[in-house]
Design a protein around this motif. Structure first.
Motif, PDB file in Angstrom:
ATOM      1  N   THR A 152       0.836  -1.202   0.000  1.00  0.00           N
ATOM      2  CA  THR A 152       0.000   0.000   0.000  1.00  0.00           C
ATOM      3  C   THR A 152       0.871   1.251   0.000  1.00  0.00           C
ATOM      4  O   THR A 152       1.904   1.296   0.661  1.00  0.00           O
ATOM      5  CB  THR A 152      -0.919   0.017   1.236  1.00  0.00           C
ATOM      6  N   PHE A 153       0.418   2.239  -0.748  1.00  0.00           N
ATOM      7  CA  PHE A 153       1.084   3.546  -0.803  1.00  0.00           C
ATOM      8  C   PHE A 153       0.142   4.556  -0.160  1.00  0.00           C
ATOM      9  O   PHE A 153      -1.075   4.472  -0.323  1.00  0.00           O
ATOM     10  CB  PHE A 153       1.369   3.912  -2.263  1.00  0.00           C
ATOM     11  N   THR A 154       0.684   5.502   0.583  1.00  0.00           N
ATOM     12  CA  THR A 154      -0.174   6.411   1.345  1.00  0.00           C
ATOM     13  C   THR A 154      -1.021   7.335   0.472  1.00  0.00           C
ATOM     14  O   THR A 154      -1.920   8.001   0.984  1.00  0.00           O
ATOM     15  CB  THR A 154       0.645   7.263   2.329  1.00  0.00           C
ATOM     16  N   LEU A 155      -0.758   7.367  -0.843  1.00  0.00           N
ATOM     17  CA  LEU A 155      -1.615   8.155  -1.741  1.00  0.00           C
ATOM     18  C   LEU A 155      -2.469   7.267  -2.641  1.00  0.00           C
ATOM     19  O   LEU A 155      -3.076   7.757  -3.593  1.00  0.00           O
ATOM     20  CB  LEU A 155      -0.767   9.108  -2.602  1.00  0.00           C
ATOM     21  N   ASP A 156      -2.529   5.968  -2.327  1.00  0.00           N
ATOM     22  CA  ASP A 156      -3.450   5.092  -3.055  1.00  0.00           C
ATOM     23  C   ASP A 156      -4.877   5.586  -2.859  1.00  0.00           C
ATOM     24  O   ASP A 156      -5.205   6.202  -1.838  1.00  0.00           O
ATOM     25  CB  ASP A 156      -3.342   3.650  -2.547  1.00  0.00           C
ATOM     26  N   ASP A 157      -5.731   5.284  -3.833  1.00  0.00           N
ATOM     27  CA  ASP A 157      -7.108   5.800  -3.801  1.00  0.00           C
ATOM     28  C   ASP A 157      -7.847   5.418  -2.521  1.00  0.00           C
ATOM     29  O   ASP A 157      -8.543   6.245  -1.917  1.00  0.00           O
ATOM     30  CB  ASP A 157      -7.889   5.277  -5.017  1.00  0.00           C
ATOM     31  N   ASN A 158      -7.690   4.147  -2.087  1.00  0.00           N
ATOM     32  CA  ASN A 158      -8.452   3.721  -0.903  1.00  0.00           C
ATOM     33  C   ASN A 158      -7.970   4.444   0.358  1.00  0.00           C
ATOM     34  O   ASN A 158      -8.763   4.776   1.243  1.00  0.00           O
ATOM     35  CB  ASN A 158      -8.344   2.204  -0.719  1.00  0.00           C
ATOM     36  N   VAL A 159      -6.658   4.721   0.429  1.00  0.00           N
ATOM     37  CA  VAL A 159      -6.134   5.460   1.581  1.00  0.00           C
ATOM     38  C   VAL A 159      -6.603   6.908   1.518  1.00  0.00           C
ATOM     39  O   VAL A 159      -6.988   7.505   2.534  1.00  0.00           O
ATOM     40  CB  VAL A 159      -4.592   5.383   1.628  1.00  0.00           C
ATOM     41  N   SER A 160      -6.582   7.487   0.310  1.00  0.00           N
ATOM     42  CA  SER A 160      -7.049   8.868   0.144  1.00  0.00           C
ATOM     43  C   SER A 160      -8.511   9.005   0.551  1.00  0.00           C
ATOM     44  O   SER A 160      -8.900   9.993   1.188  1.00  0.00           O
ATOM     45  CB  SER A 160      -6.862   9.325  -1.308  1.00  0.00           C
ATOM     46  N   ASP A 161      -9.334   8.018   0.198  1.00  0.00           N
ATOM     47  CA  ASP A 161     -10.749   8.039   0.592  1.00  0.00           C
ATOM     48  C   ASP A 161     -10.881   8.028   2.113  1.00  0.00           C
ATOM     49  O   ASP A 161     -11.711   8.754   2.678  1.00  0.00           O
ATOM     50  CB  ASP A 161     -11.483   6.835  -0.008  1.00  0.00           C
ATOM     51  N   ALA A 162     -10.056   7.202   2.749  1.00  0.00           N
ATOM     52  CA  ALA A 162     -10.097   7.119   4.211  1.00  0.00           C
ATOM     53  C   ALA A 162      -9.680   8.446   4.837  1.00  0.00           C
ATOM     54  O   ALA A 162     -10.289   8.917   5.810  1.00  0.00           O
ATOM     55  CB  ALA A 162      -9.184   5.987   4.693  1.00  0.00           C
ATOM     56  N   VAL A 163      -8.647   9.068   4.285  1.00  0.00           N
ATOM     57  CA  VAL A 163      -8.149  10.349   4.807  1.00  0.00           C
ATOM     58  C   VAL A 163      -9.232  11.415   4.715  1.00  0.00           C
ATOM     59  O   VAL A 163      -9.475  12.161   5.667  1.00  0.00           O
ATOM     60  CB  VAL A 163      -6.873  10.775   4.047  1.00  0.00           C
ATOM     61  N   LYS A 164      -9.880  11.493   3.564  1.00  0.00           N
ATOM     62  CA  LYS A 164     -10.939  12.501   3.383  1.00  0.00           C
ATOM     63  C   LYS A 164     -12.088  12.267   4.363  1.00  0.00           C
ATOM     64  O   LYS A 164     -12.610  13.217   4.956  1.00  0.00           O
ATOM     65  CB  LYS A 164     -11.467  12.440   1.945  1.00  0.00           C
ATOM     66  N   LYS A 165     -12.487  11.013   4.499  1.00  0.00           N
ATOM     67  CA  LYS A 165     -13.612  10.690   5.386  1.00  0.00           C
ATOM     68  C   LYS A 165     -13.291  11.098   6.824  1.00  0.00           C
ATOM     69  O   LYS A 165     -14.126  11.685   7.523  1.00  0.00           O
ATOM     70  CB  LYS A 165     -13.920   9.197   5.318  1.00  0.00           C
ATOM     71  N   VAL A 166     -12.077  10.801   7.276  1.00  0.00           N
ATOM     72  CA  VAL A 166     -11.667  11.143   8.639  1.00  0.00           C
ATOM     73  C   VAL A 166     -11.640  12.653   8.821  1.00  0.00           C
ATOM     74  O   VAL A 166     -12.133  13.185   9.832  1.00  0.00           O
ATOM     75  CB  VAL A 166     -10.289  10.522   8.960  1.00  0.00           C
TER      76      VAL A 166
END
Length: 896
Positions: free
Chosen positions: A148-162
């Motif tokens: 996993t990369f910290t700018l992967d789409d699924n991580v980015s979605d999690a960041v925005k939601k938080v």
């Protein structure tokens, strides 16, 4: 991977083994975890290294500890997940790309955001797997399908939601505050990105005139005279009698001619300096707090690029250093400069650009940590999450108690762009996960997204659950959250561990990990911090190239002590490289003598009558059981050095040095029944030794394992030896027999030591007398006389009582309630006159050394001022020297 041949090459060459084996392991999917399984889960989330980085020794230590745990648990029947990832490293990555563009005469501002980010992604796609390849070189057994990369789409979605969730709760807010600022990057920094360096500077003493008081001044001292332009008060302690009549009056600030009040505040130390301090709320964190208490004006003197702004008057446009020089000169000319003193101080520098970090007044986004840290504290107080070593719990609470609101915005382009949109028609700010089509306040469609990105630690704080698919409730999340253990350095307990605890409890209602294992830092052999600039940094990949990954891993694991930093030395590395060679050579010998071994059918491999086993066979089986017990116990306690030492002692000392020597007469002998019984013990012992070794040294253990007559598909997925699983085999060992064989080993060792001390060639057949203290000892020695004769290379070995002994060397041996004096006749082997001279000369030398150390230790100044470890070393050396002189005197007495 299995081969019919049992041959190993003449010498161990890691380069011919490591890449081949790792490729095979990956092809076989041995590292893959199952989202759902009947096996108990064991999860470690890898702290993501920067995508710009290269593996350093700190990484090597961190990863080796994690890999040791994962390989051990995988072999112990767990559904193991070691989830790998890399961090986008906002500042680091952007800086690397900007430097490349600068060489081409380009700048990011000229290119614009979109074009610049394309360049960064190009760089990441070309270079981002560099550190992953290095991790594989070390042997990291991660589930690479989940990288996993910290700018992967699924991580980015999690960041925005938080972010949106916390904003709506009022936990995230925007405000103008004092923050760490890098003028070179023109961005806010986290505390982790500020390196504090001790520098030689000056302390300027300046007198401030008191209004209405003829010829009366208050003298203040500062290391940053340029900040006086932003002073909004002078503070004194309320109990300081020198200034009690002046509190409430005003001062006319030199140069600026602005009136500022004299205030009283208990923060001021009245015993320090003049007892008066200048207050600059816009450029000092402590002053900012005092400014809030007294409602003082906050004046910002700097532009984002570090030049003085319009509030600096005539100094506008100057860099801080130049402004400082000019202001000091003007103060001196105006008669306000009292004196200048040399002064050592700690100054914050940007870790990426090395420029001085300025406290800077800026509008930023913040997380209100008081709303989150309560649960994070209670989870540790209740034991839901525990720290190893336990004393780090106190450090965690200290950080939590002093934690202030967290500045999460960065003035960069590479990273998670803050999901906030500003309406150009009104002041409304839309904070939402997806770009809005119109303003939620007025309905206008002209919206502009906030240009800032989030602090890298923000996305890292979500790492334990964002990597497992959150916000979706995935099977992986159900199985592996909370993770079992987090392994990391104690230096980021606040920056990362605390943030993960807060975020995990807020969004998953559970801690992110059950245990936090905090290891020390890797330092050079002198205990100093490694540094590229002074040539003390060590590249782990270079070590792997020249010594192999296993030697490096074992070196690191053997030194991991709870709560202590690790001293890395080339000598220790050489020692463990020799250990790998020792294992290889022992395996070569063993495979040679197992060439005609009739491999038993599956399921019958442990079946042999105990009566058919020699004392040496029963001894090694017993020692194997002791090793299995120790290693598992140590690993459960996360005592890696203890576990490594147990493996080392068993393989090097007991298996290689003793057992292989004991069995040579048997495996080269004519008694087929004895030989096959010993071959079975050797084959089983080698198999278990490689399995015990595997978490510590995965490559050599697998290469040897594949050549063994008794094996399964791969050591990676074979059962880790335990006294429970191995009970039927270990029952063939005998503690009673082991105690006897321990005595035999010590007697042989004593004979060897006498040879060495008296410089008798190992090839010389010598005469030895053994004087047992009782009948049981005499019986044991008699039964095992052949072992002693063969291994100690004796011409004769007499056991019993003797007349007065002379012209001999004697060593008492006591082991497991057996006692014997070992006597070696020296006549004809040693020139007594020369030997007496040598021993007397050595005695004089040791006596002189003792006198010197005693003199040092009797010096109170030395004991008081020398470092504790130096004094301790001197005391140890004194004890050793005294013991050596006693031994020398006894040797001299026997030669007369």
């Amino acid at each position: 991977m299995s081969e019919n041949t049992q041959q190993l090459s003449d010498r161990y060459d890691p380069k011919n083994v490591e890449a081949k084996l790792y490729k095979w392991w990956e092809e076989k999917k041995y590292f893959k975890a199952e989202d759902s399984s009947t096996k108990p889960p064991y999860c470690v989330i890898l702290p993501p290294p920067n995508v710009t980085g290269s593996l350093h020794l700190g990484h090597a230590l961190d990863h080796t500890i994690q890999d040791c745990l994962i390989r051990w648990k995988r072999m112990s029947g767990f559904n193991t997940l070691w989830l790998p990832g890399t961090d986008h490293a906002g500042i680091a990555t952007q800086t690397v790309v900007e430097k490349q563009l600068d060489k081409q005469g380009l700048s990011r501002k000229e290119m614009g955001r979109e074009a610049f980010l394309e360049k960064v992604w190009d760089w990441k796609n070309k270079n981002g797997d560099h550190i992953v390849k290095q991790m594989k070189r070390l042997g990291d057994s991660c589930d690479w399908d989940r990288l996993t990369f910290t700018l992967d789409d699924n991580v980015s979605d999690a960041v925005k939601k938080v972010f949106v969730n916390l904003y709506k709760k009022g936990v995230i807010y925007r405000a103008k505050k004092l923050i760490n600022w890098s003028p070179k990057l023109e961005s806010a920094l986290s505390n982790a990105e500020v390196d504090h360096k001790d520098v030689s500077g000056h302390l300027w003493h300046i007198k401030y005139p008191v209004d209405g008081e003829n010829q009366k001044f208050i003298t203040v001292a500062t290391t940053r005279p340029e900040t006086m332009l932003g002073d909004t008060a002078v503070a004194v302690h309320p109990d300081d009698e020198r200034y009690e009549d002046l509190v409430g009056q005003f001062i006319t600030l030199p140069i600026v001619n602005r009136k500022i009040p004299i205030i009283a505040d208990k923060y001021v130390e009245k015993e320090f300096g003049s007892g008066a301090v200048k207050i600059t709320p816009g450029h000092d964190f402590n002053d900012e707090a005092m400014g809030k208490r007294h409602n003082l004006e906050i004046i910002n003197l700097l532009n984002p690029d570090g030049t003085m702004n319009e509030n600096a008057g005539n100094y506008k446009g100057l860099k801080v250093k130049k402004a400082r020089e000019q202001i000091v000169a003007d103060l001196e000319e105006l008669g306000f400069l009292v004196k200048i003193e040399k002064h050592k101080q700690s100054v914050g520098h940007c870790s990426r650009t090395n420029c001085v970090v300025e406290p800077y007044l800026s509008e930023q986004w913040f997380v209100k940590v008081d709303d989150l840290k309560g649960n994070a504290k209670r989870a540790v107080e209740s034991g839901t999450t525990s720290f190893v070593p336990e004393n780090q719990t106190k450090v965690y609470f200290n950080w939590m108690n002093i934690m202030e609101d967290w500045c999460v915005s960065r003035q960069l382009w590479w990273g998670h762009q803050i999901p906030a949109w500003y309406c150009k028609s009104c002041d409304y700010v839309s904070v939402v996960e997806k770009a809005p089509e119109k303003c939620e306040g007025c309905g206008a469609t002209e919206l502009k997204q906030d240009e800032d990105v989030l602090d890298t630690w923000f996305s890292s704080g979500l790492w334990p659950f964002s990597t497992l698919g959150w916000p979706e409730e995935t099977e992986a999340l159900k199985t592996f959250y909370p993770s079992t253990v987090l392994v990391t350095g104690y230096d980021i307990i606040f920056f990362w561990v605390a943030r993960m605890m807060m975020m995990g409890l807020e969004f998953k209602k559970d801690v992110p990990f059950r245990t936090v294992y905090l290891h020390g830092l890797v330092r050079n052999s002198n205990g100093s911090k490694m540094s590229k600039s002074d040539g003390t940094a060590v590249d782990p990949i270079e070590i792997i190239d020249s010594n192999g990954a296993d030697a490096l891993r074992f070196t690191l694991l053997s030194q991991v002590m709870l709560g202590r930093d690790l001293k890395f030395s080339s000598q220790r590395l050489d020692g463990y490289r020799n250990f790998m060679n020792k294992i290889w050579n022992a395996a070569r010998f063993s495979l040679n003598v197992l060439g005609d071994f009739p491999v038993p059918a599956e399921g019958d491999q442990a079946l042999v009558a105990k009566t058919k086993l020699s004392d040496a066979d029963q001894w090694i089986i017993y020692k194997l059981g002791q090793c299995e017990k120790e290693v598992n116990s140590y690993l459960e306690e996360m005592n890696f050095s203890g576990a490594a030492k147990s493996v080392y002692t068993f393989i090097w000392n007991q298996l290689c040095d003793w057992y292989l020597e004991f069995i040579k007469p048997v495996v080269y002998g004519e008694n087929l029944e004895e030989k096959q019984a010993t071959q079975l013990v050797l084959a089983q012992t080698l198999n278990r030794a490689m399995r015990l070794l595997h978490p510590f040294a995965p490559f050599i253990s697998e290469e040897i394992y594949q050549k063994l007559p008794i094996k399964k598909e791969s050591v990676v997925i074979d059962q880790f030896p335990t006294v429970t699983v191995d009970k039927s085999w270990l029952d063939l060992g005998s503690e009673e027999v082991a105690n006897k064989m321990d005595l035999v080993c010590d007697v042989i060792t004593a004979i060897r030591n006498i040879r060495g001390e008296n410089r008798i060639s190992p090839a010389e057949k010598i005469h030895v007398k053994l004087l047992p203290q009782d009948d049981k000892t005499q019986k044991v020695l008699g039964e095992n006389k052949s072992y002693i004769m063969n291994i100690a290379r004796l011409a004769e070995c007499q056991i019993g009582a003797f007349d007065k002994l002379s012209k001999c060397a004697m060593t008492p041996v006591s082991k497991n309630n057996y006692k014997v004096d070992v006597v070696v006749q020296l006549e004809g082997l040693v020139d007594f006159d020369e030997e007496i001279k040598r021993l007397e000369k050595l005695m004089d030398k040791k006596t002189g050394e003792i006198t010197g150390i005693e003199k040092r230790l009797s010096n109170e100044s030395f004991v008081k001022n020398a470092p504790a470890d130096i004094v301790e070393q001197a005391n140890k050396q004194l004890v050793e020297l005294r013991a050596q002189t006693v031994s020398l005197k006894e040797s001299l007495d026997r030669l007369h």
